[in-house]
Design an enzyme around this catalytic site. Structure first.
Site, PDB file in Angstrom:
ATOM      1  N   PRO A   1       0.797  -1.228   0.000  1.00  0.00           N
ATOM      2  CA  PRO A   1       0.000   0.000   0.000  1.00  0.00           C
ATOM      3  C   PRO A   1       0.831   1.281   0.000  1.00  0.00           C
ATOM      4  O   PRO A   1       1.887   1.341   0.635  1.00  0.00           O
ATOM      5  CB  PRO A   1      -0.807  -0.118   1.300  1.00  0.00           C
ATOM      6  CG  PRO A   1      -0.062  -1.063   2.153  1.00  0.00           C
ATOM      7  CD  PRO A   1       0.610  -2.024   1.222  1.00  0.00           C
ATOM      8  N   ASN A   2       0.314   2.277  -0.715  1.00  0.00           N
ATOM      9  CA  ASN A   2       0.880   3.626  -0.786  1.00  0.00           C
ATOM     10  C   ASN A   2       2.146   3.729  -1.635  1.00  0.00           C
ATOM     11  O   ASN A   2       2.590   4.842  -1.901  1.00  0.00           O
ATOM     12  CB  ASN A   2       1.157   4.203   0.620  1.00  0.00           C
ATOM     13  CG  ASN A   2      -0.132   4.383   1.419  1.00  0.00           C
ATOM     14  OD1 ASN A   2      -1.031   5.081   0.964  1.00  0.00           O
ATOM     15  ND2 ASN A   2      -0.235   3.722   2.560  1.00  0.00           N
TER      16      ASN A   2
ATOM     17  N   ARG B   1       4.158  12.334  -4.725  1.00  0.00           N
ATOM     18  CA  ARG B   1       3.777  13.239  -3.650  1.00  0.00           C
ATOM     19  C   ARG B   1       5.034  13.695  -2.930  1.00  0.00           C
ATOM     20  O   ARG B   1       5.893  12.885  -2.630  1.00  0.00           O
ATOM     21  CB  ARG B   1       2.844  12.513  -2.670  1.00  0.00           C
ATOM     22  CG  ARG B   1       1.977  13.477  -1.905  1.00  0.00           C
ATOM     23  CD  ARG B   1       0.766  12.821  -1.333  1.00  0.00           C
ATOM     24  NE  ARG B   1       1.137  11.899  -0.255  1.00  0.00           N
ATOM     25  CZ  ARG B   1       0.287  11.027   0.274  1.00  0.00           C
ATOM     26  NH1 ARG B   1      -0.936  10.916  -0.198  1.00  0.00           N
ATOM     27  NH2 ARG B   1       0.654  10.237   1.239  1.00  0.00           N
TER      28      ARG B   1
ATOM     29  N   TYR C   1      10.608  12.702  -0.622  1.00  0.00           N
ATOM     30  CA  TYR C   1      10.879  11.301  -0.953  1.00  0.00           C
ATOM     31  C   TYR C   1      11.699  11.112  -2.220  1.00  0.00           C
ATOM     32  O   TYR C   1      11.883   9.982  -2.658  1.00  0.00           O
ATOM     33  CB  TYR C   1       9.560  10.546  -1.099  1.00  0.00           C
ATOM     34  CG  TYR C   1       8.807  10.455   0.189  1.00  0.00           C
ATOM     35  CD1 TYR C   1       9.283   9.647   1.227  1.00  0.00           C
ATOM     36  CD2 TYR C   1       7.639  11.172   0.398  1.00  0.00           C
ATOM     37  CE1 TYR C   1       8.593   9.560   2.426  1.00  0.00           C
ATOM     38  CE2 TYR C   1       6.951  11.081   1.594  1.00  0.00           C
ATOM     39  CZ  TYR C   1       7.433  10.285   2.602  1.00  0.00           C
ATOM     40  OH  TYR C   1       6.765  10.189   3.782  1.00  0.00           O
TER      41      TYR C   1
ATOM     42  N   ASN D   1       7.373  -6.099  -1.249  1.00  0.00           N
ATOM     43  CA  ASN D   1       7.528  -5.004  -0.293  1.00  0.00           C
ATOM     44  C   ASN D   1       6.141  -4.803   0.324  1.00  0.00           C
ATOM     45  O   ASN D   1       5.306  -4.111  -0.241  1.00  0.00           O
ATOM     46  CB  ASN D   1       7.977  -3.715  -1.004  1.00  0.00           C
ATOM     47  CG  ASN D   1       8.090  -2.563  -0.030  1.00  0.00           C
ATOM     48  OD1 ASN D   1       7.666  -2.650   1.118  1.00  0.00           O
ATOM     49  ND2 ASN D   1       8.674  -1.460  -0.495  1.00  0.00           N
TER      50      ASN D   1
ATOM     51  N   ALA E   1       3.224  -0.989   4.720  1.00  0.00           N
ATOM     52  CA  ALA E   1       2.566  -0.951   6.032  1.00  0.00           C
ATOM     53  C   ALA E   1       2.059  -2.319   6.478  1.00  0.00           C
ATOM     54  O   ALA E   1       2.028  -2.617   7.676  1.00  0.00           O
ATOM     55  CB  ALA E   1       1.409   0.043   6.006  1.00  0.00           C
TER      56      ALA E   1
ATOM     57  N   GLU F   1      11.709 -10.372   1.036  1.00  0.00           N
ATOM     58  CA  GLU F   1      11.017  -9.165   1.516  1.00  0.00           C
ATOM     59  C   GLU F   1      11.958  -7.973   1.377  1.00  0.00           C
ATOM     60  O   GLU F   1      13.100  -8.034   1.833  1.00  0.00           O
ATOM     61  CB  GLU F   1      10.626  -9.383   2.991  1.00  0.00           C
ATOM     62  CG  GLU F   1       9.884  -8.214   3.604  1.00  0.00           C
ATOM     63  CD  GLU F   1       9.445  -8.474   5.056  1.00  0.00           C
ATOM     64  OE1 GLU F   1       9.079  -9.620   5.381  1.00  0.00           O
ATOM     65  OE2 GLU F   1       9.513  -7.528   5.850  1.00  0.00           O
TER      66      GLU F   1
ATOM     67  N   HIS G   1      12.460  -3.541   1.602  1.00  0.00           N
ATOM     68  CA  HIS G   1      11.954  -2.261   2.104  1.00  0.00           C
ATOM     69  C   HIS G   1      12.833  -1.130   1.582  1.00  0.00           C
ATOM     70  O   HIS G   1      14.062  -1.255   1.597  1.00  0.00           O
ATOM     71  CB  HIS G   1      11.951  -2.239   3.633  1.00  0.00           C
ATOM     72  CG  HIS G   1      11.027  -3.236   4.236  1.00  0.00           C
ATOM     73  ND1 HIS G   1       9.683  -3.044   4.287  1.00  0.00           N
ATOM     74  CD2 HIS G   1      11.260  -4.471   4.781  1.00  0.00           C
ATOM     75  CE1 HIS G   1       9.105  -4.104   4.852  1.00  0.00           C
ATOM     76  NE2 HIS G   1      10.033  -4.980   5.147  1.00  0.00           N
TER      77      HIS G   1
ATOM     78  N   ARG H   1      13.152   3.518  12.170  1.00  0.00           N
ATOM     79  CA  ARG H   1      11.929   4.318  12.216  1.00  0.00           C
ATOM     80  C   ARG H   1      11.141   4.077  13.514  1.00  0.00           C
ATOM     81  O   ARG H   1      11.707   3.636  14.499  1.00  0.00           O
ATOM     82  CB  ARG H   1      11.087   4.016  10.969  1.00  0.00           C
ATOM     83  CG  ARG H   1      11.863   4.376   9.675  1.00  0.00           C
ATOM     84  CD  ARG H   1      11.059   4.122   8.434  1.00  0.00           C
ATOM     85  NE  ARG H   1       9.885   5.006   8.375  1.00  0.00           N
ATOM     86  CZ  ARG H   1       8.898   4.866   7.494  1.00  0.00           C
ATOM     87  NH1 ARG H   1       8.954   3.873   6.612  1.00  0.00           N
ATOM     88  NH2 ARG H   1       7.882   5.698   7.494  1.00  0.00           N
TER      89      ARG H   1
ATOM     90  N   ARG I   1       7.355  -0.165  13.717  1.00  0.00           N
ATOM     91  CA  ARG I   1       7.848  -0.674  12.430  1.00  0.00           C
ATOM     92  C   ARG I   1       9.001  -1.664  12.580  1.00  0.00           C
ATOM     93  O   ARG I   1       9.475  -2.234  11.600  1.00  0.00           O
ATOM     94  CB  ARG I   1       8.306   0.496  11.538  1.00  0.00           C
ATOM     95  CG  ARG I   1       7.164   1.360  11.050  1.00  0.00           C
ATOM     96  CD  ARG I   1       7.550   2.253   9.889  1.00  0.00           C
ATOM     97  NE  ARG I   1       6.731   3.427   9.866  1.00  0.00           N
ATOM     98  CZ  ARG I   1       5.548   3.530   9.221  1.00  0.00           C
ATOM     99  NH1 ARG I   1       5.105   2.533   8.517  1.00  0.00           N
ATOM    100  NH2 ARG I   1       4.849   4.643   9.282  1.00  0.00           N
TER     101      ARG I   1
END
Lengths: 147, 147, 147, 147, 147, 147, 147, 147, 147, 147, 147, 147
Positions: free
Chosen positions: J9-10, J17, J22, J73, J76, J97, J99, J106, J110
């Site tokens: 997600p995101n 954005r 970022y 990935n 969240a 996996e 990231h 963080r 997380r």
């Protein structure tokens, strides 16, 4: 001016199931009150409800560049949806989190909000008035910005 | 109609210490805004500030039978004053807890509110607007009652 | 140059109650030693003791603009007074926290200091010498600033 | 009179790496200040630094019978070295723990000191002055003993 | 038959520091008792002590293929040395962990042993007899294997 | 271009003890693969292994100004060595943490890495390939910098 | 013989607010019952109530040398006032803690008493009888001493 | 000389149920080995097994004045029987806790022993040898006393 | 009127074992004092002691319909016997929990009482007087009921 | 050879954005880099992104029998989606996996990955390079299998 | 075919105490329903109830070789009896745990079952039907085995 | 009579992936067994499976007024879906939660069920029989209601 209102999971059942317990105010009633208040201030509301976390994220992504503020009641997602938190985080528009009930007065697991740390502020415990106060809060925030 | 506003510890320094950090809005400014809003609705406000937990409890006891609602920003006491919680608990008038900052976005120990479970609702994160929204919330609660 | 010294709750009983347990050094003795050391360096001390959290906050607010440093032994308040923490936080003058005993060697709940994260530094475990070292520490901090 | 000063891991890099971050005071500078202060009071300092926990234990064992006090900055070992704690525990000479930074204002895991409960006292947060205050503290403790 | 005995940090001070507290039995005394007992059973002991975690790991690696069993008192390392745990884990020879004191009757942090889950068994609380019983335990384990 | 590779405790036994359990790839094999890969890209590797925390800190301090990147497998030290964390923290060169096994799939205490928060990134679970990927990662990071 | 009775915060509202919930027994009623029982045994009671932690500490300090026992209901302060704990700790006269309600049967945070470990004993759950039993307990303790 | 041996719950099934899992050594076998070893040293053993916590407490109370030492394997009771702990606490004779398996290598809840803090020492992980070593330990403790 | 008194595990040893530690008051002495006090008020006492949790449950079940109140000192069972809690829960007669010592001043695990939330109230810390006060408490509760 | 890439997600907002925060690398850029690298090795990539947990599960189920490896990935979802964990668990193909950020550096919540224990390995902290290294890792794993 | 049914502590009072609260179904009623259902399937039931943990263990040991399945409602013992867990663990016959109430909907301490991990399965929340379903479950498990 | 059966995420893969691990019973097989059992009792089943939390909530909302009971296996959602909990909470029809495996015997995080407190009861650990027993349980609950 456009403002988005997002209702989280199960809120669509408001006032329809067990009216003797939750009262007879339906989500439609709340939406109408919000629209009436918004109309008086020349604000257009985009109102959505979903039981899907993904759909809520989609809406936040889709509308956050075309609306000027967001009022969100994440309902149950408040307590675990890191994905919605990430969608709300660092938006350039104000976001206000609202809750019908006083979540601090309910079960322990409802005291933790994973979304709260990334929104502007929270309003909880006033029933449907939480939404109306949330609308005012967003307007104040937008007006404050203009100054 | 009379409503009480209680400011907790250190709020008297608002806007006076480090204006570049906390802004130049003073507690007096907030009180004036509150009074102006209240006057428009023919409401009389009794406003108090104290750094003493005991004095805040005294005021709650003394005024809870003569005012029709309470707006309280317990500030630091939010996080440990069981005594203020007990004073607020089971009052027959509505109590609204307000916070200038979004306490969920600050240090971990500020996420827990011992007073929140016994008040009607909470408004946090909107700066001085938290108080103005709190005033509206109390009015809504009182109007709701009358119906 | 003026420096404030604040003694927290129960320190007024020092040396008076159970001299066989806590020794015979009284708070007055400590104050006299502090004053003598301060006088040698042409420093004026304002010394206060209170069992009231609110009074300690009042003094911090009242004197923090007229003194150049604070030495505080919050005693029991060390472990829960978020209100004193907030009063001390972000002062523009140095604050040194002192303790007579080594709080890390006592009960578990005394290992946590809510005030420590917002002061300049801590000195604990040296009996009345903790205060004298605290005075020196403040002077060093002020001298360092001048350079 | 001989006093030992022990610097824990990574302190040898002080002032050499990232001077813009940590300042330009080196460990050698601190040692020289300590020696100067000690010399004025006719005290001989034995100063050691190691990145090895075992070497620090060896020094404590080796020198604790020939020096009259120890000033130790265990640095990172503060938070887990039970072995250094055991070496310091129940020594017949005073031991003072010093820290450059205010460890209570840093990461959570730095708030726990496994060595603190077995030393006389702690001084933290005053940069290199922590050492100079530590030296004074040891001297006070030794003088107090003589009385 | 060869068996290794490893003494962890600070055990070299046994009986030398504070004889009135810890008794007058020295590590040398324990070693002599162990050697005498071993000799009676025609066993050769390799005995080591170190304050360095790394040295203990080196010895385990170096000798685990030439001895037939290990008796280890990891002392303070018991409570945090994952590295010694990893060195002991899955050895093909029996390992017995011994402690002079009853670690369950001491501070909370001593109740956890990170090495215990990877050794054959533990003996604690019998003073120097813990070692002698540990020697017997290793011999039993080796004899059991032969059957 | 020079890059340092640091192997933590017990990695020297890789492939030598219990080949049926851990496979027959030795640390020397890994080093050779790394050197071959590095040579192809004209990179010189400095490779070290130690069972001593202090020695690893010494190497980090000694080489961090003469190499352009570090690949480190802290092994057991991952889980408690604050001292290695402090040595790695705020280096001006990229540091990559690698693990042979997937530490998240092992015992609970291995899920926490005290070093991870201060390195650039982590690669775990790919056996010896973790190192080769780590080498690539460092090269990417250095190349990225040059852009 | 003089005995002190201290009522903590909010107890002054007993029986006055919400008589249908808490009953109609007021604090004055309790005080009268206590005085009557005391008079029968020729005991003089000094009775105080405060919503201020500091005032309660002042009274303990002021009267602990002139009364022969203390009965205290710290109410909400039971759960966090380390300052009252410190005031009560190591008094040379017996102290009995009483509670109207069974605090173990209420919210989790009321199960912990920070004052209980430093008093002689506790009586809770018997309504106003808790005080009368507390008076008897103090008398027993004083009589026991005389034997 | 008489020594008591107490076997806790389910130990009576040893070797009888699932011999392929737990081996074929029965509790009777262990008792015979213990008796043989004891007889060689002219010691009389009183051996009991029960699945009832209360019966074990009864035996401890009944025999602790007529035997000179106790060997106890509390089995499952190890982890929660405060009542057995209280029965063992402060006996004037030595008590040794034994376990067949290495309880630190089993489920988390088995790592905590509520009885261990009140016994002399513990021996665990050596199968039936734990008992034989326990017998020797008691004898050593009694011999040590005589010196 | 009949009232039951239940003594939990190990209380039968009171005053018999280690009189220098626990005093010379035996359980028989306590029972006699209780009987004397009861007789004065024409109350018949049924007094039982057991080291068996099951026997205590049996007695509660058996007598709760024929007595008018229960005084129970669950001793060690206080801290884990959910079964006794369930037996006491929702009885129609008053139950008072008593403790000889102040359990809040002892080990951490004794601070939790699993039985306290289901009884009327608790009295702890007054030695044998806890029982006598408990008797009075039950009588008060019964008298209060009659009104 | 086909490999699946799943973006959680995101991630679709990447680079779109707040490019100043970022960076300007978009998800499309990453996909193109991945495809280019894959094409060089004759690998076909199936790339998917979703804000719906259920859709990600559907894809894993649908493609796990037709692709030879998965790069995921979970964003969240990493921290709470037991459902994705269950979908990935015990697949017969390797799963890696990845990231973008170093999740250990963080927020606390997380640091926990519910998916990590069931995948082959993890790569985190290298920005878009995490994906490219992930691709290599999968290829290595598949090549290793073939041997 | 024989199946054992074990009722834990306090279940013998079912339906007899407070029929208005718990209903009027007695344990005898449940036993009769169970027997009737069993008889229809030609199954003989051995039914036991005890308030003694030890007696329940005895029965498990005594009957587990002569019955073909066990239905157990450990009641309060569910939450702490490691001894019953050990008795049930690794039996060669199926064991089903049943509860009248939904233990997840009651107090926190009832959410943990120490016995659940060693039985075949659990049925809770259906009142007396939990037992009847448990009987069916055991029969299914036995039939499944025969296939 | 209509009853709904809801299968949570990943259950659609049952028996299809890794038949040697999970057996060859597919979800279709379970559905057929359920339908056969239902048909015998003249019950119509509505059976759904989804990997989407939102879809499950939609079904609960949509069918809860037209069916007379719900059997739900929330699978992974059991452990975190507060949204499904809220959908199930306070329905006027009985809800039974079933699990194929004994979730108490698996990983720690599977021991917590967020849905369990709001359903009627739970059945877990009996493989596909859990569903058949769940069907019976719902029927019993409905029959019980009719009485």
């Amino acid at each position: 001016m456009k403002i988005m209102v997002i209702h989280g999971p199960n809120l669509n059942m408001l006032g329809e199931r067990e009216p003797d317990v939750y009262g007879t105010v339906t989500l439609e009633d709340i939406d109408n009150m919000l629209k009436k208040n918004a109309a008086e201030k020349d604000i257009h509301l985009i109102i959505k409800q979903s039981n899907f976390e993904g759909e809520i994220i989609n809406w936040i992504q889709q509308f956050s560049s075309s609306v000027e503020g967001i009022i969100i009641n994440p309902a149950a997602f408040t307590h675990y949806s890191v994905a919605i938190r990430d969608a709300l985080s660092n938006l350039s528009i104000p976001v206000v989190e609202v809750h019908l009930s006083n979540i601090c007065a309910r079960e322990d697991f409802r005291h933790r909000s994973v979304t709260a740390p990334v929104v502007q502020g929270q309003i909880s415990g006033f029933g449907f008035q939480s939404y109306l106060l949330g609308l005012e809060a967003v307007i104040h925030l937008l007006e404050g910005k203009e100054d």
